[in-house]
Design an enzyme around this catalytic site. Sequence first.
Site, mmCIF file in Angstrom:
data_model
loop_
_atom_site.group_PDB
_atom_site.id
_atom_site.type_symbol
_atom_site.label_atom_id
_atom_site.label_comp_id
_atom_site.label_asym_id
_atom_site.label_seq_id
_atom_site.Cartn_x
_atom_site.Cartn_y
_atom_site.Cartn_z
ATOM 1 N N GLU A 125 -30.831 18.749 4.237
ATOM 2 C CA GLU A 125 -29.988 19.998 4.141
ATOM 3 C C GLU A 125 -28.828 19.930 5.218
ATOM 4 O O GLU A 125 -29.121 19.856 6.381
ATOM 5 C CB GLU A 125 -31.003 21.248 4.232
ATOM 6 N N CYS A 170 -24.336 27.148 7.924
ATOM 7 C CA CYS A 170 -23.878 26.140 6.966
ATOM 8 C C CYS A 170 -23.493 26.789 5.834
ATOM 9 O O CYS A 170 -22.673 25.990 5.304
ATOM 10 C CB CYS A 170 -25.451 25.459 6.530
#
Length: 457
Positions: A229, A263
């Site tokens: 990720e 993110c």
Amino acid sequence: MSTLSIHNPATGELVISLPADDAEAVAAKAAAARAAQPAWAALPLKQRAACIRKFREGVLRDLEQLASTMTRETGKPIKMSRNELNGLLPRIDFFLAETEAATAAETVHEEGGMREQIEHAPLGVVANISAWNYPWFVGCNVILPALLTGNAVLYKPSEFSTLTGLEIARLLHEAGVPRDVMVCLVGGGEVGAALLEQKVDGVFFTGSHATGQRIAQAVGQRFVRLQLELGGKDPTYVCEDADPQAAAESLADGAMYNTGQSCCSVERIYVHEKIHDAFVEAFVKTVQGMKRGDPMNEETYIGAITRAPQLDVLESQVEDAIAKGAVLRTGGERRIDEGNWFDATVLTNVDHTMEVMREESFGPVIGIQKVGGDEEAVKLMNDTRYGLTAGVYTRDEQRAKRILSQVRAGSVYWNCCDRVSPRLPWSGVGDSGVGLTLSKYGIQAFTRPKAWHLRAA
Ligand code: NAD
């Protein structure tokens, strides 16, 4: 013995020096986890779930102390630390409610005395190497479903959120998860690298693209489950029918929340030329109203930059943009002060020759570009190697769906941004990663489907 020094990014002060794990300690802990995992997997799910329920009680009980520990080591404003911990509770509830259904054995065929079944078996021992920006979220997105499905976890929190990582482990141990089943490793990248040398059955990583590539290379030959990720350069397009004031307030929050260190922070904004100026005016005003300062102060919205090297990235992106013709609307300065500080910064007249529109900023810096219409916006949104999230602001749902169906991204947003739901899969495409967490698929990710062919004698 090596040590890990933890500094407060808001002041530069040393918080604590901890003994760190060396390669030998990592190997011993991995061997202990391997030995302990089968007994944990053999427990009924109800028993493992009871531990996670107790863990939830511990988080709630210690919430204030956990929030201030996180703020001290990451520079996250205290209100946002509390928000993260409160936001963790429904994630825990989701995993508790859904694991049984997501991993129940399925009979898929029965004929002539032959029964075919799928079992969702645990992977075994999994490594979780994690980022610091939302340490409770990214840590627990892996740890909780991994434990619930019967795995042992070797968890290497970021060196910038180690105290939080140790708190996660403490609360799980207090809740009844055996020490060798939930193991926290202390140290930096070298400890992560030592962990990858152990015999593990899955590697779950959250962090930068550069480290993700190193991890993929390290485990690529070994055929273990690998999830990455990684970062993003998340775009949003504001159409001419959107309310410029409401869109600006929402997107300023999406760009600057957690000091831009998310993110899924909004990293690029494209605005239709018909409302560009009104949008920019409202956006700059909103950003200028955000209070910067001591992260322990209840009013603070812009906190410290957690990692000092990121200040160079932000500074160079702003300089590069201005040199190529961007207009600095507010901010732009690195504060030469104790601790790591950068102003909330808004740039307009930007384009894709500039780093600020191409590479992850991961800080309170945003570029706003004027566009002529949907086609140009889609082209620019897709002009990236990343693909984590993307959004559109418009009154017209059909138009939003038409645009977002053409954008390569793991998650798409209509009239919202910077949002994660435990019920939906969290994933990236392109250089934003492979695999996923959250949703029922993010529970199954910690299992492998085992095929049973059964015939009664
Ligand atoms: P990072 O890559 O610097 O570090 C992440 C982890 O990897 C740390 O625990 C670090 O110690 C470890 N590590 C470093 N080198 C290693 C090596 N050679 N082998 C094994 N482990 C090693 O990233 P970061 O600064 O902690 O996190 C910021 C990045 O994470 C941003 O790019 C952000 O977008 C991304 N992120 C992505 C998501 C997502 O869900 N996609 C969520 C949060 C953060």
